[in-house]
Design a protein around this motif. Structure first.
Motif, PDB file in Angstrom:
ATOM      1  N   SER A  67      14.219  -1.349  12.355  1.00  0.00           N
ATOM      2  CA  SER A  67      15.132  -0.469  13.085  1.00  0.00           C
ATOM      3  C   SER A  67      14.826   0.990  12.768  1.00  0.00           C
ATOM      4  N   ALA A  68      14.454   1.257  11.526  1.00  0.00           N
ATOM      5  CA  ALA A  68      14.183   2.626  11.084  1.00  0.00           C
ATOM      6  C   ALA A  68      12.846   3.113  11.613  1.00  0.00           C
ATOM      7  N   VAL A  69      12.765   4.423  11.801  1.00  0.00           N
ATOM      8  CA  VAL A  69      11.499   5.064  12.135  1.00  0.00           C
ATOM      9  C   VAL A  69      10.990   5.796  10.904  1.00  0.00           C
ATOM     10  N   PHE A  70       9.673   6.055  10.890  1.00  0.00           N
ATOM     11  CA  PHE A  70       9.030   6.667   9.724  1.00  0.00           C
ATOM     12  C   PHE A  70       8.108   7.783  10.226  1.00  0.00           C
ATOM     13  N   ARG A  71       8.699   8.962  10.391  1.00  0.00           N
ATOM     14  CA  ARG A  71       7.940  10.072  10.960  1.00  0.00           C
ATOM     15  C   ARG A  71       8.004  11.303  10.059  1.00  0.00           C
ATOM     16  N   ASP A  72       7.832  11.052   8.778  1.00  0.00           N
ATOM     17  CA  ASP A  72       7.724  12.129   7.801  1.00  0.00           C
ATOM     18  C   ASP A  72       6.268  12.223   7.354  1.00  0.00           C
ATOM     19  N   PRO A  73       5.535  13.243   7.791  1.00  0.00           N
ATOM     20  CA  PRO A  73       4.114  13.360   7.431  1.00  0.00           C
ATOM     21  C   PRO A  73       3.871  14.181   6.165  1.00  0.00           C
ATOM     22  N   SER A  74       4.929  14.547   5.456  1.00  0.00           N
ATOM     23  CA  SER A  74       4.802  15.515   4.367  1.00  0.00           C
ATOM     24  C   SER A  74       4.711  14.884   2.986  1.00  0.00           C
ATOM     25  N   ILE A  90      -2.754  19.005  15.710  1.00  0.00           N
ATOM     26  CA  ILE A  90      -3.264  18.904  14.344  1.00  0.00           C
ATOM     27  C   ILE A  90      -3.848  17.514  14.168  1.00  0.00           C
ATOM     28  N   THR A  91      -5.059  17.406  13.626  1.00  0.00           N
ATOM     29  CA  THR A  91      -5.750  16.129  13.505  1.00  0.00           C
ATOM     30  C   THR A  91      -6.291  15.941  12.096  1.00  0.00           C
ATOM     31  N   ASN A  92      -7.048  14.842  11.937  1.00  0.00           N
ATOM     32  CA  ASN A  92      -7.741  14.558  10.676  1.00  0.00           C
ATOM     33  C   ASN A  92      -6.789  14.582   9.493  1.00  0.00           C
ATOM     34  N   ALA A  93      -5.725  13.768   9.629  1.00  0.00           N
ATOM     35  CA  ALA A  93      -4.706  13.636   8.586  1.00  0.00           C
ATOM     36  C   ALA A  93      -4.089  14.993   8.244  1.00  0.00           C
ATOM     37  N   ASN A  94      -3.864  15.785   9.284  1.00  0.00           N
ATOM     38  CA  ASN A  94      -3.147  17.067   9.197  1.00  0.00           C
ATOM     39  C   ASN A  94      -3.885  18.136   8.394  1.00  0.00           C
ATOM     40  N   LEU A  95      -5.205  18.131   8.500  1.00  0.00           N
ATOM     41  CA  LEU A  95      -5.998  19.180   7.860  1.00  0.00           C
ATOM     42  C   LEU A  95      -6.882  19.943   8.848  1.00  0.00           C
ATOM     43  N   SER A  96      -6.812  19.619  10.132  1.00  0.00           N
ATOM     44  CA  SER A  96      -7.666  20.274  11.117  1.00  0.00           C
ATOM     45  C   SER A  96      -6.878  20.623  12.369  1.00  0.00           C
ATOM     46  N   VAL A  97      -7.247  21.742  12.969  1.00  0.00           N
ATOM     47  CA  VAL A  97      -6.803  22.074  14.328  1.00  0.00           C
ATOM     48  C   VAL A  97      -8.072  22.375  15.115  1.00  0.00           C
ATOM     49  N   PRO A  98      -8.621  21.377  15.815  1.00  0.00           N
ATOM     50  CA  PRO A  98      -9.904  21.582  16.501  1.00  0.00           C
ATOM     51  C   PRO A  98      -9.840  22.606  17.619  1.00  0.00           C
ATOM     52  N   VAL A  99      -8.711  22.624  18.335  1.00  0.00           N
ATOM     53  CA  VAL A  99      -8.566  23.550  19.451  1.00  0.00           C
ATOM     54  C   VAL A  99      -7.205  24.224  19.329  1.00  0.00           C
ATOM     55  N   LEU A 100      -7.219  25.532  19.190  1.00  0.00           N
ATOM     56  CA  LEU A 100      -5.988  26.309  19.104  1.00  0.00           C
ATOM     57  C   LEU A 100      -6.038  27.355  20.205  1.00  0.00           C
ATOM     58  N   GLN A 101      -4.978  27.404  21.021  1.00  0.00           N
ATOM     59  CA  GLN A 101      -5.044  28.261  22.198  1.00  0.00           C
ATOM     60  C   GLN A 101      -3.664  28.770  22.578  1.00  0.00           C
ATOM     61  N   ASN A 102      -3.675  29.763  23.436  1.00  0.00           N
ATOM     62  CA  ASN A 102      -2.463  30.248  24.117  1.00  0.00           C
ATOM     63  C   ASN A 102      -1.363  30.693  23.160  1.00  0.00           C
ATOM     64  N   GLY A 103      -1.728  31.401  22.102  1.00  0.00           N
ATOM     65  CA  GLY A 103      -0.732  31.946  21.201  1.00  0.00           C
ATOM     66  C   GLY A 103       0.006  30.918  20.381  1.00  0.00           C
ATOM     67  N   GLY A 106       0.819  -1.210   0.000  1.00  0.00           N
ATOM     68  CA  GLY A 106       0.000   0.000   0.000  1.00  0.00           C
ATOM     69  C   GLY A 106       0.846   1.250   0.000  1.00  0.00           C
ATOM     70  N   TRP A 107       0.298   2.325  -0.529  1.00  0.00           N
ATOM     71  CA  TRP A 107       0.926   3.641  -0.464  1.00  0.00           C
ATOM     72  C   TRP A 107       0.278   4.397   0.682  1.00  0.00           C
ATOM     73  N   VAL A 108       1.128   4.945   1.564  1.00  0.00           N
ATOM     74  CA  VAL A 108       0.686   5.473   2.849  1.00  0.00           C
ATOM     75  C   VAL A 108       1.240   6.881   3.043  1.00  0.00           C
ATOM     76  N   LYS A 109       0.367   7.796   3.417  1.00  0.00           N
ATOM     77  CA  LYS A 109       0.793   9.144   3.826  1.00  0.00           C
ATOM     78  C   LYS A 109       0.302   9.356   5.245  1.00  0.00           C
ATOM     79  N   ARG A 110       1.248   9.578   6.156  1.00  0.00           N
ATOM     80  CA  ARG A 110       0.913   9.647   7.564  1.00  0.00           C
ATOM     81  C   ARG A 110       0.313  10.993   7.958  1.00  0.00           C
ATOM     82  N   GLY A 111      -0.592  10.932   8.932  1.00  0.00           N
ATOM     83  CA  GLY A 111      -1.115  12.123   9.575  1.00  0.00           C
ATOM     84  C   GLY A 111      -0.433  12.285  10.913  1.00  0.00           C
ATOM     85  N   SER A 112      -1.138  11.924  11.984  1.00  0.00           N
ATOM     86  CA  SER A 112      -0.530  12.026  13.305  1.00  0.00           C
ATOM     87  C   SER A 112       0.555  10.975  13.470  1.00  0.00           C
ATOM     88  N   LEU A 113       1.539  11.282  14.321  1.00  0.00           N
ATOM     89  CA  LEU A 113       2.688  10.419  14.554  1.00  0.00           C
ATOM     90  C   LEU A 113       2.669   9.907  15.999  1.00  0.00           C
TER      91      LEU A 113
END
Length: 800
Positions: free
Chosen positions: A97-104, A284-297, A49-56
């Protein structure tokens, strides 16, 4: 007819068969389910499968059966590794052994099972982007072990069978092959021009329970689970939406670039969780297209940047409690370390505030209508004419800013007192709410301009080898792409301390300088003996470049070949210049005149200049970098912080320089560091979009450190702290082959390579991110410069 068939085949080879992806929103508990009616082959199967990550950094299932104490599961682990576990009374567990934390960007992932294989370590295999993975955990199943896969139990894609561990991200081109153990070459191939692993349409049989999910049928939610293999093994789609708006989950975000009648297919821009300054309550949620709660600058930016063309995207406000700010920031703007991050405070940030004002350079003025919950804010960035315009519910608010030039990305923030603001972003991967202005395009890789260098392997290489004390030739080829280098920088990795050795075509082979010493140029007959069409040759030297059983790395750059005379400066120089790569090798004889200039041949202003005296005694290496203050410089063979040229006893390099020459500045007595009556070499680098980047960042002292946008997937990165002492850190992806780059060398030290605690940086499809609080990389408040060179530009890059 024949020509039409050829055209179709060409289209398929280019990947145009990949049309859509399905977004899995973990917040909605999205998943697919299926219970086979008959059993298949329980010993041999392949999942691709081809996979694009959202949250890590959480457990996220790709494919699973769960029966309580028995289970088979293929997932991202909470440490961002890939894990394939089989448990049917005889547990097997493999983990990369490798990690996969590129959400871009996108990954291609293959899990292969063949318990009939007589070779134990080949029974379970994990592959990413066409490369078989080394396993940190490797408990293989016994021979002829029966998995639960292909039984008549319930299976899930995107969650654990009992619920939970929901995948957050995008999937496309999911193939499951029942009864065959297939390598990635059945589903992908190297694209010859870019050197990037790309989708290939599977052409084989599927077996009893095999299926092919392309997610292309959008006639109904149920139709999204259609099996296109011919087996009719259709999956039930759960908690996925085709309702227009923020929850629409059928995306044209795919791992190939091609144009269509709409926004274009490609890797789409999303909000960037590795660069955004959000706390745990502003995720950031919903596969990196939402910020439900943004606060404190808090705030952040997005994964793609642009420096030309006309671009449009939208934000839908979901909550207002305190102020929201939408707009753009320069790609060199990093929210880390600012408290709060207020978009528009700095000169290279531009914002439309929810109260109706606009903000730039901390100056707020009246602009347009206020906006609130439910409003859609359109952003039209015109980099052809240098303007930024905002729309509220399709009503043009007028030109907010003009005179904009540079490289920018979408950005957002909330006010310091905001407690529960939120929004959803749309960069065109789903239908826009409103039609973009004429001539404005969606932010995806297909629409990005074609870079002048589409494959970095044509011009820069990092080659590893093991010494053998025998004359030999070494190739720098990557996926059959190679070049003749003009600069070869060799360093012994292990064992023990050995000097660096820099050779170049202008000074001639066998002549080297060491970046960690002040020693004059030395000739070593059996060192580097030739520069070849595909690499270089070594002699029998065992002291520096070819000791038996020692491991080495050779960094290489292509300049212009044979040097030619350059008279653009007051000193005539010999220059090997390559304006395509932005690199030149300059040799000259100094004249002790502080007002002298030297031609570099690049036709644009160098961002990095490194100068070393070749003869006439021992002298430092002097470094000018575009991010240093005027006339400040560094010493390559020293960990000292940046100082003005006048702070060095014998003067040094002046800055800034011109598009044709570099110059000197007088110190306390003369300029003999860089312009004595002897010979010198200078390595000059100009910035080339998609291939090289030279800049700076400010550390935050956290393992969740700054993200540095490059516009490409790096092959080589050099980092130096400038406000305090710090070594010149050299990192590359030849020695650290996946996301986490965890092996370093130092240009100013002869030390063997080291593995710091934790990976210092992640290399990503669009830049690199600090993953350590180490003082040499990311001291809190520290200033750092960097130089980076590309594997491949972001337009084509897969996730790392």
């Amino acid at each position: 007819m024949f020509s039409s068939m050829l055209s179709l085949l060409g289209s398929l080879r280019r990947g145009n068969f990949v049309q859509r992806s399905l977004r899995f929103r973990s917040s909605a508990s999205a998943y697919l389910s299926r219970t086979p009616s008959v059993a298949g082959n329980r010993r041999v199967w392949t999942w691709s499968g081809w996979v694009k990550r959202g949250s890590l950094s959480s457990f996220q299932q790709l494919f699973s059966y769960f029966g309580g104490t028995t289970y088979d599961q293929f997932r991202f682990d909470s440490d961002d590794t890939l894990q394939l576990t089989l448990n049917n009374g005889n547990s097997a567990n493999t983990k990369t052994s490798a990690v996969f934390r590129d959400p871009s960007a996108w990954y291609h992932i293959v899990a292969l099972c063949d318990t009939t294989n007589a070779t134990a370590n080949d029974r379970l295999q994990l592959w990413v982007n066409g490369v078989r993975q080394s396993l940190g955990t490797n408990t293989q199943p016994t021979q002829n072990y029966d998995t639960y896969v292909n039984t008549t139990n319930a299976f899930n894609i995107g969650r654990l069978g009992s619920g939970g561990s929901h995948f957050d991200g995008y999937l496309t081109e999911v193939n499951f092959i029942d009864g065959q153990a297939l390598t990635p070459s059945s589903f992908g191939q190297i694209e010859s021009t870019t050197g990037v692993w790309s989708p290939k349409q599977y052409a084989g049989s599927y077996g009893t329970n095999g299926f092919y999910l392309k997610f292309g049928n959008t006639s109904s939610v149920a139709a999204l689970g259609t099996d296109s293999s011919g087996n009719n093994n259709t999956w039930t789609v759960n908690n996925v939406s085709l309702t227009a708006g923020a929850t629409y989950d059928s995306m044209i975000d795919v791992p190939v670039n091609y144009s269509d009648s709409g926004n274009g297919r490609g890797n789409y821009c999303t909000l960037n969780p590795v660069s955004s300054w959000n706390d745990a309550n502003s995720a950031i949620t919903n596969a990196n297209l939402s910020v439900p709660v943004l606060q404190n600058g808090r705030g952040g930016n997005a994964t793609l940047s642009v420096s030309s063309g006309n671009w449009y995207w939208e934000y839908t406000v979901t909550a207002i409690s305190g102020g929201l700010n939408f707009g753009i920031c320069a790609s060199s703007t990093y929210p880390f370390g600012l408290n709060p991050f207020q978009l528009g405070v700095r000169s290279n940030e531009y914002a439309y505030r929810s109260g109706g004002n606009k903000l730039n350079n901390n100056s707020a003025t009246a602009y347009g209508a206020s906006y609130t919950t439910g409003d859609v804010i359109g952003v039209a960035l015109d980099l052809t004419n240098g303007t930024l315009t905002f729309y509220k519910n399709n009503i043009n608010q007028g030109t907010a800013f003009s005179g904009i030039a540079g490289e920018f990305c979408p950005a957002y923030s909330c006010d310091l007192l905001a407690s529960a603001s939120g929004f959803v972003a749309n960069f065109g991967q789903r239908p826009f709410t409103y039609t973009p202005p004429a001539g404005f395009r969606a932010l995806n890789t297909n629409n990005l301009p074609t870079p002048s260098i589409v494959n970095g392997a044509n011009f820069m290489a990092a080659t590893t080898y093991t010494g053998n004390a025998a004359a030999r030739s070494l190739s720098n080829a990557v996926n059959n792409v190679s070049f003749q280098p003009d600069l070869v920088w060799i360093k012994s990795r292990t064992p023990g301390a050995t000097n660096h050795a820099l050779f170049d075509s202008s000074r001639g082979v066998t002549k080297y300088l060491s970046s960690n010493t002040t020693t004059a140029e030395t000739t070593l007959a059996q060192s580097l003996t030739a520069l070849n069409a595909d690499g270089f040759s070594l002699g029998t030297d065992t002291t520096l470049v070819n000791a038996s059983a020692n491991s080495y790395v050779a960094w290489q750059w292509k300049a212009g070949g044979a040097a030619v005379s350059n008279t653009q400066g007051t000193i005539t120089s010999q220059v090997s210049a390559n304006t395509t790569t932005g690199f030149s090798i300059v040799t000259y004889t100094g004249n002790q005149n502080a007002s002298a200039t030297v031609g570099h041949g690049l036709g644009s202003v160098p961002k990095l200049i490194i100068v070393k005296q070749r003869g006439g005694g021992t002298k430092n290496w002097y470094v000018a970098h575009s991010s240093l203050s005027t006339n400040n410089q560094l010493v390559l063979n020293s960990s000292t912080n940046a100082l003005p040229s006048s702070g060095y006893t014998d003067g040094g390099l002046a800055s800034p320089n011109s598009s044709s020459t570099f110059s000197f500045i007088n110190g306390l007595s003369s300029v003999d560091n860089v312009n004595n009556a002897t010979t010198y070499v200078a390595y000059c680098f100009a910035e080339i979009a998609g291939f090289s980047k030279f800049g700076s960042y400010t550390g935050n002292g956290s393992a969740d450190g700054p993200f540095v946008f490059c516009g490409f997937r790096p092959r080589f990165v050099m980092i130096k702290r400038t406000d305090s002492t710090g070594n010149w850190i050299l990192l590359d992806t030849a020695r650290s082959t996946f996301n986490a780059v965890d092996i370093n060398l130092f240009a100013d030290l002869s030390n063997a390579e080291a593995n710091p605690a934790g990976a210092p940086i992640d290399t990503l499809s669009n830049g690199f991110k600090m993953r350590t609080s180490g003082l040499g990389y990311n001291a809190s408040g520290g200033t750092f410069i960097f130089a980076a060179f590309a594997e491949v530009p972001s337009k084509y890059a897969l996730a790392r």
